[in-house]
Motif scaffolding. Structure first.
Motif, PDB file in Angstrom:
ATOM      1  N   VAL A  34     -32.035 -24.275   4.780  1.00  0.00           N
ATOM      2  CA  VAL A  34     -33.001 -25.195   5.035  1.00  0.00           C
ATOM      3  C   VAL A  34     -33.245 -26.109   3.927  1.00  0.00           C
ATOM      4  O   VAL A  34     -34.126 -25.383   3.177  1.00  0.00           O
ATOM      5  CB  VAL A  34     -34.092 -24.714   6.156  1.00  0.00           C
ATOM      6  CG1 VAL A  34     -34.938 -26.011   6.783  1.00  0.00           C
ATOM      7  CG2 VAL A  34     -33.617 -24.005   7.191  1.00  0.00           C
ATOM      8  N   GLU A  35     -32.882 -27.221   3.705  1.00  0.00           N
ATOM      9  CA  GLU A  35     -33.173 -27.788   2.431  1.00  0.00           C
ATOM     10  C   GLU A  35     -33.081 -29.343   2.547  1.00  0.00           C
ATOM     11  O   GLU A  35     -31.978 -29.728   2.929  1.00  0.00           O
ATOM     12  CB  GLU A  35     -32.261 -27.282   1.336  1.00  0.00           C
ATOM     13  CG  GLU A  35     -32.415 -28.065   0.079  1.00  0.00           C
ATOM     14  CD  GLU A  35     -33.501 -27.875  -0.759  1.00  0.00           C
ATOM     15  OE1 GLU A  35     -34.501 -28.940  -0.343  1.00  0.00           O
ATOM     16  OE2 GLU A  35     -33.936 -26.959  -1.110  1.00  0.00           O
ATOM     17  N   ASP A  36     -33.862 -29.965   2.193  1.00  0.00           N
ATOM     18  CA  ASP A  36     -33.737 -31.411   2.607  1.00  0.00           C
ATOM     19  C   ASP A  36     -33.289 -32.371   1.468  1.00  0.00           C
ATOM     20  O   ASP A  36     -32.797 -33.468   1.421  1.00  0.00           O
ATOM     21  CB  ASP A  36     -35.191 -32.161   2.967  1.00  0.00           C
ATOM     22  CG  ASP A  36     -36.229 -31.956   1.975  1.00  0.00           C
ATOM     23  OD1 ASP A  36     -36.296 -30.915   1.291  1.00  0.00           O
ATOM     24  OD2 ASP A  36     -37.015 -32.962   1.622  1.00  0.00           O
ATOM     25  N   LEU A  79     -34.873 -20.910   3.049  1.00  0.00           N
ATOM     26  CA  LEU A  79     -35.927 -21.741   3.610  1.00  0.00           C
ATOM     27  C   LEU A  79     -36.749 -22.577   2.635  1.00  0.00           C
ATOM     28  O   LEU A  79     -37.574 -21.902   1.868  1.00  0.00           O
ATOM     29  CB  LEU A  79     -36.722 -21.104   4.661  1.00  0.00           C
ATOM     30  CG  LEU A  79     -37.710 -21.976   5.522  1.00  0.00           C
ATOM     31  CD1 LEU A  79     -37.296 -22.759   6.285  1.00  0.00           C
ATOM     32  CD2 LEU A  79     -38.712 -21.090   6.260  1.00  0.00           C
ATOM     33  N   ASP A  80     -36.545 -23.678   2.415  1.00  0.00           N
ATOM     34  CA  ASP A  80     -37.244 -24.624   1.455  1.00  0.00           C
ATOM     35  C   ASP A  80     -38.759 -24.655   2.001  1.00  0.00           C
ATOM     36  O   ASP A  80     -38.765 -24.673   3.311  1.00  0.00           O
ATOM     37  CB  ASP A  80     -36.630 -26.006   1.392  1.00  0.00           C
ATOM     38  CG  ASP A  80     -37.152 -26.946   0.397  1.00  0.00           C
ATOM     39  OD1 ASP A  80     -38.043 -26.248  -0.662  1.00  0.00           O
ATOM     40  OD2 ASP A  80     -37.401 -27.919   0.256  1.00  0.00           O
ATOM     41  N   LEU A  81     -39.710 -24.725   1.287  1.00  0.00           N
ATOM     42  CA  LEU A  81     -41.164 -24.842   1.809  1.00  0.00           C
ATOM     43  C   LEU A  81     -41.410 -26.118   2.059  1.00  0.00           C
ATOM     44  O   LEU A  81     -42.140 -26.545   2.947  1.00  0.00           O
ATOM     45  CB  LEU A  81     -42.085 -24.343   0.815  1.00  0.00           C
ATOM     46  CG  LEU A  81     -42.420 -22.807   0.876  1.00  0.00           C
ATOM     47  CD1 LEU A  81     -43.551 -22.367   0.170  1.00  0.00           C
ATOM     48  CD2 LEU A  81     -42.376 -22.208   2.475  1.00  0.00           C
ATOM     49  N   ASN A  82     -40.908 -27.006   1.095  1.00  0.00           N
ATOM     50  CA  ASN A  82     -41.447 -28.695   1.216  1.00  0.00           C
ATOM     51  C   ASN A  82     -40.468 -29.199   2.179  1.00  0.00           C
ATOM     52  O   ASN A  82     -39.618 -29.750   1.344  1.00  0.00           O
ATOM     53  CB  ASN A  82     -41.560 -29.108  -0.094  1.00  0.00           C
ATOM     54  CG  ASN A  82     -42.349 -30.479  -0.144  1.00  0.00           C
ATOM     55  OD1 ASN A  82     -42.829 -30.803   0.661  1.00  0.00           O
ATOM     56  ND2 ASN A  82     -42.181 -31.070  -1.435  1.00  0.00           N
ATOM     57  N   LEU A  83     -40.738 -29.504   3.261  1.00  0.00           N
ATOM     58  CA  LEU A  83     -39.467 -30.077   4.201  1.00  0.00           C
ATOM     59  C   LEU A  83     -40.310 -31.236   4.970  1.00  0.00           C
ATOM     60  O   LEU A  83     -41.709 -31.193   5.176  1.00  0.00           O
ATOM     61  CB  LEU A  83     -39.329 -29.270   5.294  1.00  0.00           C
ATOM     62  CG  LEU A  83     -38.200 -28.047   4.805  1.00  0.00           C
ATOM     63  CD1 LEU A  83     -38.115 -26.950   6.030  1.00  0.00           C
ATOM     64  CD2 LEU A  83     -36.931 -28.497   4.555  1.00  0.00           C
ATOM     65  N   ILE A 131     -38.277 -19.080  -6.830  1.00  0.00           N
ATOM     66  CA  ILE A 131     -39.002 -20.117  -7.238  1.00  0.00           C
ATOM     67  C   ILE A 131     -38.003 -21.126  -8.104  1.00  0.00           C
ATOM     68  O   ILE A 131     -37.048 -20.744  -8.790  1.00  0.00           O
ATOM     69  CB  ILE A 131     -40.103 -19.742  -8.427  1.00  0.00           C
ATOM     70  CG1 ILE A 131     -41.187 -19.064  -7.514  1.00  0.00           C
ATOM     71  CG2 ILE A 131     -40.843 -21.009  -8.912  1.00  0.00           C
ATOM     72  CD1 ILE A 131     -41.854 -18.060  -8.477  1.00  0.00           C
ATOM     73  N   LYS A 132     -37.995 -22.423  -7.638  1.00  0.00           N
ATOM     74  CA  LYS A 132     -37.269 -23.343  -7.895  1.00  0.00           C
ATOM     75  C   LYS A 132     -37.900 -24.044  -9.493  1.00  0.00           C
ATOM     76  O   LYS A 132     -38.995 -24.061  -9.620  1.00  0.00           O
ATOM     77  CB  LYS A 132     -37.283 -24.757  -7.195  1.00  0.00           C
ATOM     78  CG  LYS A 132     -36.768 -24.398  -5.691  1.00  0.00           C
ATOM     79  CD  LYS A 132     -36.805 -25.881  -5.155  1.00  0.00           C
ATOM     80  CE  LYS A 132     -36.067 -26.057  -3.642  1.00  0.00           C
ATOM     81  NZ  LYS A 132     -36.264 -27.269  -2.962  1.00  0.00           N
ATOM     82  N   PRO A 133     -37.010 -24.367 -10.543  1.00  0.00           N
ATOM     83  CA  PRO A 133     -35.611 -24.201 -10.426  1.00  0.00           C
ATOM     84  C   PRO A 133     -35.100 -22.889 -10.430  1.00  0.00           C
ATOM     85  O   PRO A 133     -35.550 -22.048 -11.216  1.00  0.00           O
ATOM     86  CB  PRO A 133     -35.197 -24.952 -11.496  1.00  0.00           C
ATOM     87  CG  PRO A 133     -36.268 -25.077 -12.450  1.00  0.00           C
ATOM     88  CD  PRO A 133     -37.526 -24.750 -11.705  1.00  0.00           C
TER      89      PRO A 133
HETATM   90 CA    CA Z   1     -37.602 -30.154  -0.027  1.00  0.00          CA
END
Ligand code: CA
Length: 255
Positions: A34-36, A79-83, A131-133
């Motif tokens: 899940v990644e925008d 799951l990306d948090l910032n969606l 944690i990205k990156p």
């Molecule tokens: Ca995002």
């Protein structure tokens, strides 16, 4: 009146969809990403599918994630948090609350570095976070580790058998007997009974029953809960009296 209208409004009644094309037969592991951000999603797909035994399905928003995960529960969710729309933390909480996805491992991808965000993610039910990156090697290692843990702890839910004065319900064997007579319930009535019994002596609101028994994105009215409870009570005869209406609040299964 309906608490979930924001999601209800975004798409209609769920329809049966074919299994996503990427999920080929013979593939052992199905990972939902899940990644925008398309380029990040593409890199993750490439890294995970290299092994040959993993199929990656990518969605780019929270509501798509909820739909995809509920229709075809994957082996793991990244799951990306910032969606957009529904944030990752909320998606995580909702997935944990649904029977179909309650035990699917979730790894959160977050650009945020504060410890607070990570703790919040784990509180919301995530199994791990990256944690990205991140390096793709690290991500792949975390994925393998979480999948290994999941396989080691194959779900062995405690057998749930309820024995009351009139009602004997074996929820593993899908058997409901009232006063020595087998009762035929629809799947929904059975799930409703199971949830009421699991939470016996607690008042359950119609909204909660809707969310837990029907699933968050079913387009039905809270009134339907009353209809189903009415039918269930009728089928359960004497035991039906154990399902009490709590005026203004909901229902309660009493011992
Ligand atoms: Ca995002």
């Amino acid at each position: 009146m309906h608490p979930t209208s924001s999601v209800h409004a975004s798409h209609g009644r769920p329809t049966a969809t074919p299994r996503p094309a990427g999920l080929r037969q013979g593939v052992r592991t199905h990972v939902l990403v899940v990644e925008d951000e398309g380029d990040i999603a593409g890199l993750i797909r490439h890294a995970l599918e290299r092994s040959g035994d993993t199929a990656v399905e990518v969605v780019s928003s929270g509501d798509e994630a909820l739909r995809a995960a509920t229709e075809h529960p994957p082996d793991l969710i990244l799951l990306d948090l910032n969606l957009p729309n529904i944030g990752g933390l909320e998606v995580c909480r909702l997935l944990r609350g649904r029977p179909a996805t309650a035990t699917v491992p979730i790894i959160i991808l977050t650009a945020r570095t504060s410890e607070g965000d990570r703790v919040t993610g784990l509180d919301a039910g995530a199994d791990d976070y990256v944690i990205k990156p991140f390096s793709l090697r690290e991500l792949s290692a975390r994925v393998r580790a979480v999948l290994r843990r999941g396989r080691a702890a194959e779900p062995t839910p405690a057998p749930l058998v309820y024995r009351g004065r009139h009602l004997v319900a074996d929820f593993d064997a899908v058997s409901v007997v009232v006063d020595d007579v087998a009762v035929k319930l629809t799947r929904r009535e059975f799930e409703l009974l199971r949830y009421l019994v699991e939470n016996r002596n607690r008042v359950l609101s119609r909204d909660r029953l809707l969310e837990r028994v029907w699933g968050y994105d079913h387009l039905i009215e809270t009134r339907s809960v009353d209809v189903h409870v009415g039918r269930l009570r009728g089928k359960l005869g004497e035991a039906g009296k154990q399902i009490e209406t709590v005026v203004g609040l909901g229902y309660r299964f009493v011992e």
